[in-house]
Scaffold this motif. Structure first.
Motif, PDB file in Angstrom:
ATOM      1  N   ASP A 361     -93.309 105.543  22.586  1.00 27.02           N
ATOM      2  CA  ASP A 361     -92.551 104.295  22.569  1.00 27.02           C
ATOM      3  C   ASP A 361     -92.128 103.818  23.955  1.00 27.02           C
ATOM      4  OD1 ASP A 361     -92.796 104.446  19.837  1.00 27.02           O
ATOM      5  OD2 ASP A 361     -90.769 105.218  19.506  1.00 27.02           O
ATOM      6  N   THR A 362     -91.989 104.737  24.921  1.00 22.80           N
ATOM      7  CA  THR A 362     -91.441 104.352  26.228  1.00 22.80           C
ATOM      8  C   THR A 362     -92.273 104.800  27.420  1.00 22.80           C
ATOM      9  OG1 THR A 362     -90.070 106.338  26.535  1.00 22.80           O
ATOM     10  CG2 THR A 362     -89.128 104.535  25.224  1.00 22.80           C
ATOM     11  N   GLY A 363     -93.175 105.763  27.230  1.00 21.35           N
ATOM     12  CA  GLY A 363     -93.901 106.308  28.372  1.00 21.35           C
ATOM     13  C   GLY A 363     -93.035 107.198  29.251  1.00 21.35           C
ATOM     14  N   TRP A 364     -91.952 107.719  28.693  1.00 23.74           N
ATOM     15  CA  TRP A 364     -91.032 108.538  29.494  1.00 23.74           C
ATOM     16  C   TRP A 364     -90.284 109.503  28.595  1.00 23.74           C
ATOM     17  CZ3 TRP A 364     -85.842 109.706  29.670  1.00 23.74           C
ATOM     18  CH2 TRP A 364     -85.370 110.275  30.861  1.00 23.74           C
ATOM     19  N   THR A 365     -90.004 110.668  29.143  1.00 28.92           N
ATOM     20  CA  THR A 365     -89.000 111.577  28.624  1.00 28.92           C
ATOM     21  C   THR A 365     -88.615 112.458  29.798  1.00 28.92           C
ATOM     22  OG1 THR A 365     -88.444 113.139  26.839  1.00 28.92           O
ATOM     23  CG2 THR A 365     -90.614 113.364  27.826  1.00 28.92           C
ATOM     24  N   HIS A 366     -87.454 113.086  29.758  1.00 30.96           N
ATOM     25  CA  HIS A 366     -87.021 113.757  30.991  1.00 30.96           C
ATOM     26  C   HIS A 366     -87.704 115.112  31.174  1.00 30.96           C
ATOM     27  CE1 HIS A 366     -84.062 116.820  29.636  1.00 30.96           C
ATOM     28  NE2 HIS A 366     -83.549 115.943  28.792  1.00 30.96           N
ATOM     29  N   HIS A 367     -87.370 115.817  32.244  1.00 28.88           N
ATOM     30  CA  HIS A 367     -88.195 116.928  32.705  1.00 28.88           C
ATOM     31  C   HIS A 367     -88.205 118.121  31.755  1.00 28.88           C
ATOM     32  CE1 HIS A 367     -84.203 118.035  34.264  1.00 28.88           C
ATOM     33  NE2 HIS A 367     -84.604 119.284  34.303  1.00 28.88           N
ATOM     34  N   ILE A 368     -87.144 118.352  31.010  1.00 30.59           N
ATOM     35  CA  ILE A 368     -87.136 119.507  30.114  1.00 30.59           C
ATOM     36  C   ILE A 368     -88.026 119.277  28.886  1.00 30.59           C
ATOM     37  CG2 ILE A 368     -85.695 120.941  28.624  1.00 30.59           C
ATOM     38  CD1 ILE A 368     -85.577 121.654  31.585  1.00 30.59           C
ATOM     39  N   PRO A 369     -87.953 118.133  28.194  1.00 34.99           N
ATOM     40  CA  PRO A 369     -88.952 117.902  27.141  1.00 34.99           C
ATOM     41  C   PRO A 369     -90.387 117.957  27.652  1.00 34.99           C
ATOM     42  CG  PRO A 369     -87.152 116.333  26.934  1.00 34.99           C
ATOM     43  CD  PRO A 369     -86.920 117.064  28.218  1.00 34.99           C
ATOM     44  N   ARG A 370     -90.621 117.465  28.867  1.00 40.83           N
ATOM     45  CA  ARG A 370     -91.983 117.529  29.424  1.00 40.83           C
ATOM     46  C   ARG A 370     -92.441 118.977  29.569  1.00 40.83           C
ATOM     47  NH1 ARG A 370     -92.728 112.697  33.926  1.00 40.83           N
ATOM     48  NH2 ARG A 370     -91.030 111.359  33.173  1.00 40.83           N
ATOM     49  N   LEU A 371     -91.540 119.807  30.121  1.00 41.12           N
ATOM     50  CA  LEU A 371     -91.914 121.185  30.419  1.00 41.12           C
ATOM     51  C   LEU A 371     -91.844 122.092  29.195  1.00 41.12           C
ATOM     52  CD1 LEU A 371     -92.612 123.285  32.654  1.00 41.12           C
ATOM     53  CD2 LEU A 371     -90.155 123.610  32.955  1.00 41.12           C
ATOM     54  N   MET A 372     -90.712 122.047  28.477  1.00 40.44           N
ATOM     55  CA  MET A 372     -90.444 123.055  27.454  1.00 40.44           C
ATOM     56  C   MET A 372     -90.798 122.616  26.033  1.00 40.44           C
ATOM     57  SD  MET A 372     -89.590 125.383  29.464  1.00 40.44           S
ATOM     58  CE  MET A 372     -89.265 126.625  28.207  1.00 40.44           C
ATOM     59  N   ILE A 373     -91.140 121.356  25.830  1.00 39.51           N
ATOM     60  CA  ILE A 373     -91.634 120.921  24.518  1.00 39.51           C
ATOM     61  C   ILE A 373     -93.121 120.579  24.619  1.00 39.51           C
ATOM     62  CG2 ILE A 373     -91.381 119.274  22.637  1.00 39.51           C
ATOM     63  CD1 ILE A 373     -88.969 121.059  22.905  1.00 39.51           C
ATOM     64  N   LEU A 374     -93.468 119.626  25.453  1.00 37.65           N
ATOM     65  CA  LEU A 374     -94.866 119.187  25.562  1.00 37.65           C
ATOM     66  C   LEU A 374     -95.717 120.212  26.291  1.00 37.65           C
ATOM     67  CD1 LEU A 374     -94.122 115.468  26.509  1.00 37.65           C
ATOM     68  CD2 LEU A 374     -94.840 116.315  24.266  1.00 37.65           C
ATOM     69  N   GLY A 375     -95.325 120.557  27.506  1.00 37.31           N
ATOM     70  CA  GLY A 375     -96.115 121.500  28.285  1.00 37.31           C
ATOM     71  C   GLY A 375     -96.189 122.867  27.646  1.00 37.31           C
ATOM     72  N   SER A 376     -95.079 123.322  27.083  1.00 39.21           N
ATOM     73  CA  SER A 376     -95.049 124.637  26.451  1.00 39.21           C
ATOM     74  C   SER A 376     -96.000 124.695  25.262  1.00 39.21           C
ATOM     75  CB  SER A 376     -93.617 124.961  26.006  1.00 39.21           C
ATOM     76  OG  SER A 376     -93.552 126.216  25.372  1.00 39.21           O
ATOM     77  N   HIS A 377     -96.033 123.630  24.456  1.00 38.62           N
ATOM     78  CA  HIS A 377     -96.946 123.624  23.312  1.00 38.62           C
ATOM     79  C   HIS A 377     -98.403 123.667  23.779  1.00 38.62           C
ATOM     80  CE1 HIS A 377     -98.137 122.959  19.159  1.00 38.62           C
ATOM     81  NE2 HIS A 377     -99.000 122.054  19.594  1.00 38.62           N
ATOM     82  N   ALA A 378     -98.730 122.869  24.805  1.00 39.11           N
ATOM     83  CA  ALA A 378    -100.105 122.863  25.315  1.00 39.11           C
ATOM     84  C   ALA A 378    -100.500 124.238  25.845  1.00 39.11           C
ATOM     85  CB  ALA A 378    -100.242 121.798  26.404  1.00 39.11           C
ATOM     86  N   LEU A 379     -99.570 124.891  26.540  1.00 44.33           N
ATOM     87  CA  LEU A 379     -99.845 126.223  27.081  1.00 44.33           C
ATOM     88  C   LEU A 379    -100.055 127.232  25.968  1.00 44.33           C
ATOM     89  CD1 LEU A 379     -99.948 128.103  29.588  1.00 44.33           C
ATOM     90  CD2 LEU A 379     -97.465 128.362  29.355  1.00 44.33           C
ATOM     91  N   GLN A 380     -99.194 127.203  24.965  1.00 52.29           N
ATOM     92  CA  GLN A 380     -99.323 128.146  23.849  1.00 52.29           C
ATOM     93  C   GLN A 380    -100.619 127.945  23.074  1.00 52.29           C
ATOM     94  OE1 GLN A 380     -95.800 127.818  21.434  1.00 52.29           O
ATOM     95  NE2 GLN A 380     -94.445 128.648  23.020  1.00 52.29           N
ATOM     96  N   ARG A 381    -101.081 126.698  22.980  1.00 54.56           N
ATOM     97  CA  ARG A 381    -102.310 126.425  22.244  1.00 54.56           C
ATOM     98  C   ARG A 381    -103.561 126.670  23.062  1.00 54.56           C
ATOM     99  NH1 ARG A 381    -100.985 127.746  18.054  1.00 54.56           N
ATOM    100  NH2 ARG A 381    -103.088 127.150  17.380  1.00 54.56           N
TER     101      ARG A 381
END
Length: 506
Positions: A361-381
């Protein structure tokens, strides 16, 4: 003629000097359609970049030749023939050091283009190289670099020592969100008002999509981020006056209904060149010295800009272009379609669904969702780190090659094997539960590794450690959980359920 790229829009790219154009130097800006054709950018990002470029051209008036062309080379040729929206000039072109390897290769390959030093950063590239050489090949720790920048620029210093005797107040800035509210209830962030230029950009993007010329992801609502220097300065002032004081304690916290929290939202303005990092950190320091913001909040903000942002920029050039091919964990899985399309509605895990919707919706979220939600999921998968990097580059309004390559390859995906960070940044659901309100309404339980309600982050964390236990056993920061694998009940079930999950949305 002096060429301004679309991320070189502030006055510091026009300051006269040995490495800059004079006051009367004619200017060139090129809007290249092929940039948007090569990649599926977020629609809001495309809108922001084009709006910022066209606003800057309008401000510069007759001094600028604004060319809309298929490629940069075509634009240069048209400008030389006087075929832009202003008067052309064929006598060679100067440009400040671009912000990507590809753009630097391009300008260096053009005989009529002279490349000057980079602007928009605190530390010249050559100075960082000298600092790195002084470390004799040892690991280039971000904290050491941050101390050096603070000393060199006299930031938050008192008589040669750090303010209050501490360089890093991160320990004071890891508070979970308040449990009795859904927002921090502080002053609203600055939001710009759209104008006729924004409408023109949106009309052009609609037409390009309708003609099948380009394709975007995400949604393009009202523009949320500054597109002019004046807007960016208002956003900086609003942050310092109303939000900086509460930034520090909750900078790592997440709230579903308050994605902005106390964050500055200045990254896109900095990365477009609308703000100079020096003015941002100096205004924050002034607020502390005048008693308008506590030191832990100011130090946290200064560290983000003078420490991390500067460090990422320097490592991008120091590591070189081959760094993008790093894949120490041999992760090769492709990105699934639901992720690439930002299909948050396909996701059941509340944390990932919420954050992916914010990006959509915005093209943005702050650094913790980027790292620990999005990035973490990609790494785990086990997704391909180059593909993950490209996704972050395309889908975030502040994403550029220099930003995302070290952030994703080095930190988020640990694809460089530890050249940049000391451990993989991933966790189970317990971290998300502690630092957010996202787990309460979720169908999964953060403490469950197996079963119907197994948290995909908790199960994914242990499956990741299991896959890479041999490599990670010697890493002192994760050696303890790796040793726990042999005593973990239900590990075989974790393996089986994670294999069965495949690329389906969690």
């Amino acid at each position: 003629m002096h060429w301004l790229f679309g991320d070189q829009l502030g006055p510091h790219f026009l300051t006269p000097g040995n490495d800059g154009p004079g006051h009367n130097t004619p200017l060139l800006m090129i809007e290249s359609r092929s940039v948007f054709r090569r990649r599926r950018f977020h629609r809001a990002k495309a809108h922001l970049v084009l709006s910022a470029m066209r606003h800057r051209a309008a401000e510069l008036g007759d001094r600028v030749t604004y060319v809309r062309a298929d490629t940069y080379r075509d634009g240069l040729d048209r400008a030389a023939r006087g075929g832009g929206d202003g008067d052309g000039d064929g006598d060679g072109v100067s440009v400040h050091h671009p912000t990507s390897h590809a753009a630097l290769r391009l300008v260096r390959a053009l005989p009529q283009v002279t490349v000057g030093p980079a602007r928009g950063f605190l530390v010249p590239i050559a100075d960082f190289a000298a600092w790195a050489d002084g470390h004799g090949g040892k690991r280039l720790r971000q904290e050491d670099f941050y101390h050096w920048v603070r000393r060199e620029h006299d930031l938050l210093m008192e008589g040669g020592r750090p303010a209050a005797g501490r360089w890093n107040l991160d320990h004071d800035n890891r508070e979970p969100p308040p449990r009795d509210t859904t927002s921090l209830q502080i002053g609203r962030p600055y939001r710009p008002r759209e104008d006729d230029i924004d409408a023109e950009v949106r009309h052009d993007l609609d037409r390009w999509e309708r003609d099948g010329d380009v394709s975007f992801v995400g949604r393009d609502g009202p523009r949320l981020f500054p597109a002019t220097r004046a807007e960016a300065r208002r956003a900086l002032r609003r942050f310092v006056e109303q939000r900086l004081a509460t930034f520090g304690p909750y900078e790592d916290a997440m709230l579903a209904d308050d994605p902005v929290m106390s964050h500055s939202l200045l990254s896109s303005s900095l990365n477009l060149g609308l703000l100079d990092p020096a003015e941002c950190v100096e205004q924050a320091e002034q607020a502390w010295r005048e008693g308008r913001a506590p030191l832990n909040s100011v130090e946290g903000f200064v560290r983000q800009i003078a420490g991390w942002r500067e460090y990422v920029w320097q490592l991008y050039w120091h590591f070189g272009e081959d760094y993008r091919n790093s894949n120490a964990l041999d992760h090769t899985a492709p990105l699934p379609g639901w992720w690439s399309e930002l299909d948050a509605d396909a996701v059941r895990a509340n944390c990932l669904r919420t954050v992916l919707a914010q990006v959509r919706d915005t093209g943005w979220t702050h650094h913790i969702p980027r790292l620990m939600i999005l990035g973490s999921h990609a790494l785990q998968r086990g997704w391909n780190p180059a593909a993950v990097t490209d996704w972050f580059h395309r889908c975030f309004v502040d994403g550029y090659d220099w930003v995302m390559l070290p952030n994703v390859v080095g930190m988020s995906q640990y694809a460089d094997g530890g050249r940049m960070t000391t451990k993989p940044y991933t966790s189970g659901g317990a971290y998300v539960n502690r630092m957010s309100d996202l787990c309460g309404p979720c169908v999964y339980r953060p403490g469950d590794r197996t079963g119907e309600h197994a948290c995909p982050y908790t199960a994914g964390y242990w499956a990741f450690l299991d896959r890479h236990r041999e490599r990670l056993a010697g890493n002192h920061r994760v050696a303890r959980p790796v040793r726990q694998l042999d005593r973990l009940t239900g590990l075989a079930e974790v393996r089986e359920q994670e294999h069965a999950r495949g690329d389906t949305p969690p």
